[in-house]
Design a protein around this motif. Structure first.
Motif, PDB file in Angstrom:
ATOM      1  N   TRP A   1      -8.847  -1.021   1.433  1.00  0.00           N
ATOM      2  CA  TRP A   1      -9.568  -0.341   0.361  1.00  0.00           C
ATOM      3  C   TRP A   1     -10.652  -1.256  -0.167  1.00  0.00           C
ATOM      4  CZ3 TRP A   1      -9.394  -1.561  -5.035  1.00  0.00           C
ATOM      5  CH2 TRP A   1     -10.064  -0.644  -5.822  1.00  0.00           C
ATOM      6  N   GLN A   2     -11.884  -0.734  -0.271  1.00  0.00           N
ATOM      7  CA  GLN A   2     -13.027  -1.549  -0.670  1.00  0.00           C
ATOM      8  C   GLN A   2     -13.618  -1.089  -1.996  1.00  0.00           C
ATOM      9  OE1 GLN A   2     -14.206  -4.240   0.866  1.00  0.00           O
ATOM     10  NE2 GLN A   2     -12.783  -4.138   2.572  1.00  0.00           N
ATOM     11  N   GLY A   3     -12.938  -0.232  -2.737  1.00  0.00           N
ATOM     12  CA  GLY A   3     -13.581   0.406  -3.880  1.00  0.00           C
ATOM     13  C   GLY A   3     -13.787  -0.468  -5.073  1.00  0.00           C
TER      14      GLY A   3
ATOM     15  N   ALA B   1     -10.118   2.567 -11.185  1.00  0.00           N
ATOM     16  CA  ALA B   1      -9.859   3.103 -12.516  1.00  0.00           C
ATOM     17  C   ALA B   1     -10.221   4.583 -12.577  1.00  0.00           C
ATOM     18  CB  ALA B   1     -10.645   2.315 -13.559  1.00  0.00           C
ATOM     19  N   LEU B   2     -11.346   4.972 -11.945  1.00  0.00           N
ATOM     20  CA  LEU B   2     -11.743   6.367 -11.944  1.00  0.00           C
ATOM     21  C   LEU B   2     -10.730   7.225 -11.188  1.00  0.00           C
ATOM     22  CD1 LEU B   2     -15.576   6.006 -11.284  1.00  0.00           C
ATOM     23  CD2 LEU B   2     -14.472   6.676 -13.431  1.00  0.00           C
ATOM     24  N   LEU B   3     -10.263   6.720 -10.042  1.00  0.00           N
ATOM     25  CA  LEU B   3      -9.276   7.465  -9.275  1.00  0.00           C
ATOM     26  C   LEU B   3      -7.987   7.655 -10.057  1.00  0.00           C
ATOM     27  CD1 LEU B   3      -9.791   5.844  -5.774  1.00  0.00           C
ATOM     28  CD2 LEU B   3     -10.290   8.205  -6.380  1.00  0.00           C
ATOM     29  N   LEU B   4      -7.581   6.595 -10.733  1.00  0.00           N
ATOM     30  CA  LEU B   4      -6.355   6.699 -11.531  1.00  0.00           C
ATOM     31  C   LEU B   4      -6.523   7.695 -12.655  1.00  0.00           C
ATOM     32  CD1 LEU B   4      -5.301   2.954 -11.788  1.00  0.00           C
ATOM     33  CD2 LEU B   4      -4.397   4.696 -10.269  1.00  0.00           C
ATOM     34  N   ALA B   5      -7.686   7.634 -13.320  1.00  0.00           N
ATOM     35  CA  ALA B   5      -7.929   8.539 -14.436  1.00  0.00           C
ATOM     36  C   ALA B   5      -7.947   9.991 -13.964  1.00  0.00           C
ATOM     37  CB  ALA B   5      -9.248   8.191 -15.111  1.00  0.00           C
ATOM     38  N   ALA B   6      -8.525  10.216 -12.774  1.00  0.00           N
ATOM     39  CA  ALA B   6      -8.602  11.574 -12.261  1.00  0.00           C
ATOM     40  C   ALA B   6      -7.231  12.108 -11.861  1.00  0.00           C
ATOM     41  CB  ALA B   6      -9.541  11.625 -11.055  1.00  0.00           C
TER      42      ALA B   6
ATOM     43  N   ARG C   1       0.885   6.746  -4.330  1.00  0.00           N
ATOM     44  CA  ARG C   1       0.892   7.784  -3.306  1.00  0.00           C
ATOM     45  C   ARG C   1      -0.423   8.560  -3.325  1.00  0.00           C
ATOM     46  NH1 ARG C   1       5.616   9.209  -4.131  1.00  0.00           N
ATOM     47  NH2 ARG C   1       5.275  10.839  -5.698  1.00  0.00           N
ATOM     48  N   ARG C   2      -0.947   8.870  -4.514  1.00  0.00           N
ATOM     49  CA  ARG C   2      -2.224   9.580  -4.606  1.00  0.00           C
ATOM     50  C   ARG C   2      -3.371   8.754  -4.043  1.00  0.00           C
ATOM     51  NH1 ARG C   2      -0.046  11.644  -9.567  1.00  0.00           N
ATOM     52  NH2 ARG C   2      -0.967   9.946 -10.784  1.00  0.00           N
ATOM     53  N   LEU C   3      -3.240   7.438  -4.102  1.00  0.00           N
ATOM     54  CA  LEU C   3      -4.292   6.561  -3.576  1.00  0.00           C
ATOM     55  C   LEU C   3      -4.140   6.281  -2.088  1.00  0.00           C
ATOM     56  CD1 LEU C   3      -4.576   3.985  -6.501  1.00  0.00           C
ATOM     57  CD2 LEU C   3      -6.281   5.664  -5.822  1.00  0.00           C
TER      58      LEU C   3
ATOM     59  N   ALA D   1      -2.829  -4.898  -5.246  1.00  0.00           N
ATOM     60  CA  ALA D   1      -1.797  -5.705  -4.577  1.00  0.00           C
ATOM     61  C   ALA D   1      -0.985  -4.856  -3.602  1.00  0.00           C
ATOM     62  CB  ALA D   1      -0.878  -6.353  -5.612  1.00  0.00           C
ATOM     63  N   LEU D   2      -0.665  -3.628  -4.010  1.00  0.00           N
ATOM     64  CA  LEU D   2       0.064  -2.737  -3.112  1.00  0.00           C
ATOM     65  C   LEU D   2      -0.784  -2.391  -1.888  1.00  0.00           C
ATOM     66  CD1 LEU D   2       1.731  -0.323  -5.707  1.00  0.00           C
ATOM     67  CD2 LEU D   2       2.829  -2.181  -4.435  1.00  0.00           C
ATOM     68  N   GLN D   3      -2.098  -2.244  -2.087  1.00  0.00           N
ATOM     69  CA  GLN D   3      -2.982  -1.975  -0.953  1.00  0.00           C
ATOM     70  C   GLN D   3      -3.007  -3.153   0.023  1.00  0.00           C
ATOM     71  OE1 GLN D   3      -4.575   0.819  -0.187  1.00  0.00           O
ATOM     72  NE2 GLN D   3      -5.451  -0.112   1.656  1.00  0.00           N
ATOM     73  N   ILE D   4      -3.025  -4.375  -0.504  1.00  0.00           N
ATOM     74  CA  ILE D   4      -2.999  -5.565   0.350  1.00  0.00           C
ATOM     75  C   ILE D   4      -1.713  -5.586   1.177  1.00  0.00           C
ATOM     76  CG2 ILE D   4      -2.822  -8.091   0.302  1.00  0.00           C
ATOM     77  CD1 ILE D   4      -4.669  -7.956  -2.214  1.00  0.00           C
ATOM     78  N   LEU D   5      -0.587  -5.287   0.539  1.00  0.00           N
ATOM     79  CA  LEU D   5       0.678  -5.226   1.267  1.00  0.00           C
ATOM     80  C   LEU D   5       0.648  -4.130   2.320  1.00  0.00           C
ATOM     81  CD1 LEU D   5       3.158  -5.651  -1.726  1.00  0.00           C
ATOM     82  CD2 LEU D   5       2.842  -7.280   0.154  1.00  0.00           C
ATOM     83  N   ASP D   6       0.100  -2.993   1.957  1.00  0.00           N
ATOM     84  CA  ASP D   6       0.070  -1.858   2.875  1.00  0.00           C
ATOM     85  C   ASP D   6      -0.800  -2.143   4.096  1.00  0.00           C
ATOM     86  OD1 ASP D   6       1.162   0.713   3.260  1.00  0.00           O
ATOM     87  OD2 ASP D   6      -0.755   1.657   2.733  1.00  0.00           O
ATOM     88  N   ALA D   7      -1.849  -2.957   3.916  1.00  0.00           N
ATOM     89  CA  ALA D   7      -2.726  -3.319   5.034  1.00  0.00           C
ATOM     90  C   ALA D   7      -2.111  -4.380   5.934  1.00  0.00           C
ATOM     91  CB  ALA D   7      -4.067  -3.821   4.496  1.00  0.00           C
TER      92      ALA D   7
END
Length: 332
Positions: free
Chosen positions: A15-17, A23-28, A53-55, A173-179
């Motif tokens: 993820w490069q966002g 923050a925008l994704l979480l808010a949405a 999960r949404r991310l 951090a979860l994204q780093i683990l997932d990658a």
């Protein structure tokens, strides 16, 4: 050694966002959530799992990480005891810059001379500055932290003071683990969630970590080439100006207020001298006057690159320490 503009891209899909996009994704993805600090710890972790999960973070990664997450009260205590509220600058600088750290820095400059020169040529950050940052952040890789990054970030996200910031870092951090960039057991760091020898926050890692040694991983935990190139990349992308100083220690008249902004030449006309009492350069470089520990403390003129260091860490204490240690390493 990597040489192309693809240096900051892992060979894995990551993820490069950045934190703003996250923050925008979480808010949405949620409406009027219960404030984290008002939730029970299990309810909070359940909400984090839903957001992950949404991310697009795999449920298996999230379950494994959050199953071992603990709320760490000691982390909350440390977050409320930042050094600039607890000790003078004189005490702080005496603790972080000592003869051993200077000696080790000189050794690192010599040991990694060729590597540092290659990185300097690519990113433009002076070797003493880069090594000073490395030394202050992790004692040249010897002190990278033993806290569970997931537990530390989850604790701070559950706390009410800066919940949104640390929630974003936890997702990173979860994204780093997932990658697959690092195993959960190895994801250790500072009490604030800073990771590896570079002490990058997870979102900083996603944006700026570099696979310099070309092994397919951006390893800021064990690869010195990746560590130093990643740190240099962050400074360069934050606006580091080649050939300019970070600032200088000065002697300043007592009536000049801290925080004054002017050119170096204007400060010279106002009676500011260098640390030895000599004249300042006749320069139109913008500068800011800092006074540490009140009117009787040390004074500094700081320049643009000082503000770049503060993008790394917002503390004046920290940024001055980087500058002063780099000056000592440069003079050796």
């Amino acid at each position: 050694m990597a040489t192309s503009d693809d240096l900051t891209c892992s060979r894995r899909t990551v993820w490069q966002g950045g934190i703003g996009t996250l923050a925008l994704l979480l808010a949405a993805g949620r409406s009027r959530p219960v404030p984290a600090a008002q939730q029970s710890w299990p309810d909070f972790l359940d909400q984090i799992a839903r957001e992950a999960r949404r991310l697009g973070i795999s449920p298996a990664t999230t379950r494994a990480a959050l199953a071992r997450a603990e709320r760490l009260e000691r982390v909350i205590e440390l977050d409320r005891r930042q050094p600039e509220g607890q000790m003078s600058f004189a005490d702080y600088i005496g603790r972080v810059i000592d003869a051993n750290r200077v000696r080790r820095g000189q050794e690192m400059l010599e040991t990694h001379r060729d590597l540092l020169e290659q990185i300097r040529f690519r990113f433009g950050v002076p070797n003493p500055t880069l090594v000073a940052l490395w030394g202050l952040e992790s004692s040249y890789g010897r002190s990278t932290g033993t806290w569970s990054v997931v537990s530390a970030l989850a604790t701070l996200a559950h706390d009410g003071r800066r919940s949104e910031f640390f929630r974003g870092e936890l997702m990173a951090a979860l994204q780093i683990l997932d990658a697959g960039d690092v195993d959960l057991d190895e994801l250790k760091g500072s009490w604030a969630g800073a990771m590896g020898q570079a002490q990058f926050m997870p979102s900083t890692y996603l944006r700026h970590a570099v696979d310099w040694d070309g092994d397919g991983q951006r390893d800021i935990w064990g690869s010195i080439p990746d560590v130093l190139a990643s740190m240099s990349n962050l400074l360069a992308r934050s606006g580091w100006r080649q050939g300019e100083l970070w600032g200088r220690e000065v002697q300043a008249p007592a009536d000049l207020p801290a925080g004054r902004r002017d050119t170096v030449a204007a400060f010279a006309k106002a009676g500011v001298r260098d640390s030895e009492g000599g004249p300042l350069p006749n320069s139109d470089m913008p500068a800011v006057l800092l006074r540490m520990d009140g009117p009787g403390g040390r004074a500094f003129l700081t320049y643009h690159n000082f503000q770049v260091i503060k993008i790394w860490n917002r503390s004046d204490y920290f940024a001055l320490s980087v500058g002063l240690l780099s000056d000592q390493l440069k003079a050796a």
